[in-house]
Enzyme design. Structure first.
Site, PDB file in Angstrom:
ATOM      1  CB  SER A 115      41.967  47.981  37.734  1.00 14.61           C
ATOM      2  OG  SER A 115      42.205  47.135  36.630  1.00 14.61           O
ATOM      3  CG  HIS A 120      37.505  51.450  53.458  1.00 15.42           C
ATOM      4  ND1 HIS A 120      36.915  52.602  53.009  1.00 15.42           N
ATOM      5  CD2 HIS A 120      37.297  50.515  52.499  1.00 15.42           C
ATOM      6  CE1 HIS A 120      36.350  52.385  51.836  1.00 15.42           C
ATOM      7  NE2 HIS A 120      36.573  51.122  51.500  1.00 15.42           N
ATOM      8  CB  CYS A 143      40.750  43.829  34.175  1.00 10.44           C
ATOM      9  SG  CYS A 143      39.260  43.353  35.076  1.00 10.44           S
TER      10      CYS A 143
END
Length: 270
Positions: A115, A120, A143
């Site tokens: 994971s 950003h 996951c």
């Protein structure tokens, strides 16, 4: 009634990905104020602050942080990337925080199928009409049993969100002990199912969902525009009635164009 747990054959290989585009809109009257707005955003949402937000996200979803890479940019913007895992992290597996992004140590590669969380930022402004915007792109991909949806409301409340665009997708499959494939392990028909009531009251929302492909898309735009919340370095008392209405019109136009993903005609009312 609590749903019984699915008995799996090995690790849950389903990948659950939640992607955000969060926009903050502001009115900065002149070049000096626009520059000050960008500097303010860069300070409030610098790499250190973003790392704190993502660390809280990892805690909320029940993940363990393996590695952090972060960077502030010139002239503006910042990025943070975290590798996370569901299971307990041993001291021998942990990698020290990196002060800047770059190639990750080889010892992390074994965890890349697990994971990650990334953010950003993109502050920007334009002299036309004094409108400036701040965009943050956030991705939470997990996951296993942990789910990015549990951090949904925290992320929305962590930023000054005028417009939020969200995509949620479940990919791959996992098997139960009898070998039967499961392409999703939880019930969902809209991202809105996971939003808090106060968020639902504050935002106008649109859904575009492809249930058969486990693709869910929700867009939100703030309903009410309190002008004093959008004026950077000014108070609404500094403007006359006509000027305030003009500023509101430009702000709403900016929000509508971002929300609907298209430019509006100059004389088109919003």
């Amino acid at each position: 009634m609590q749903q019984s747990k699915l008995k799996l054959h090995g690790f849950n290989n389903l990948t659950k990905s939640l992607s955000f585009n969060i926009y903050d809109v502001c009115y900065a009257k002149n070049a000096e104020q626009r520059h000050a707005y960008i500097s303010y955003i860069d300070e409030v949402y610098n790499a250190e602050r973003l790392t704190q937000i993502l660390t809280q996200v990892a805690d909320i979803i029940g993940a363990n942080i393996l590695n952090i890479a972060r960077q502030d940019y010139e002239p503006q913007g910042a990025s943070v990337t975290m590798l996370i895992a569901e299971e307990e992290v041993l001291d021998s597996d942990r990698v020290e925080d990196e002060p800047a992004p770059g190639p990750l140590p080889d010892t992390v590669l074994a965890h890349l199928d697990k994971s990650h969380i990334t953010v950003h930022t993109y502050p920007e402004s334009h002299p036309d009409h004094g409108v400036s915007t701040f965009r943050a792109d956030i991705d939470v991909s997990t996951c296993g049993v942990i789910s990015p949806l549990t951090a949904l409301n925290y992320l929305i409340h962590s930023f000054d969100s005028d417009i939020v665009t969200m995509d949620y997708r479940v990919r791959g499959f996992t098997r139960d002990v009898e070998g039967r494939k499961h392409f999703i392990d939880h019930e969902i028909n809209s991202i809105q199912n996971y939003l808090s009531e106060d968020t639902k009251q504050r935002y106008q929302m649109i859904d575009v969902n492809v249930y058969q492909e486990h693709l869910f898309h929700t867009k939100m735009m703030l309903k009410d525009l309190d002008l004093d919340n959008y004026l950077f370095g000014e108070s609404s008392e500094s403007f006359g009635l006509e000027e305030k209405e003009e500023i509101r019109r430009h702000l709403r136009r900016e929000m509508f164009e971002i929300f609907y993903g298209r430019n509006m005609e100059p004389d088109q009312e919003v």
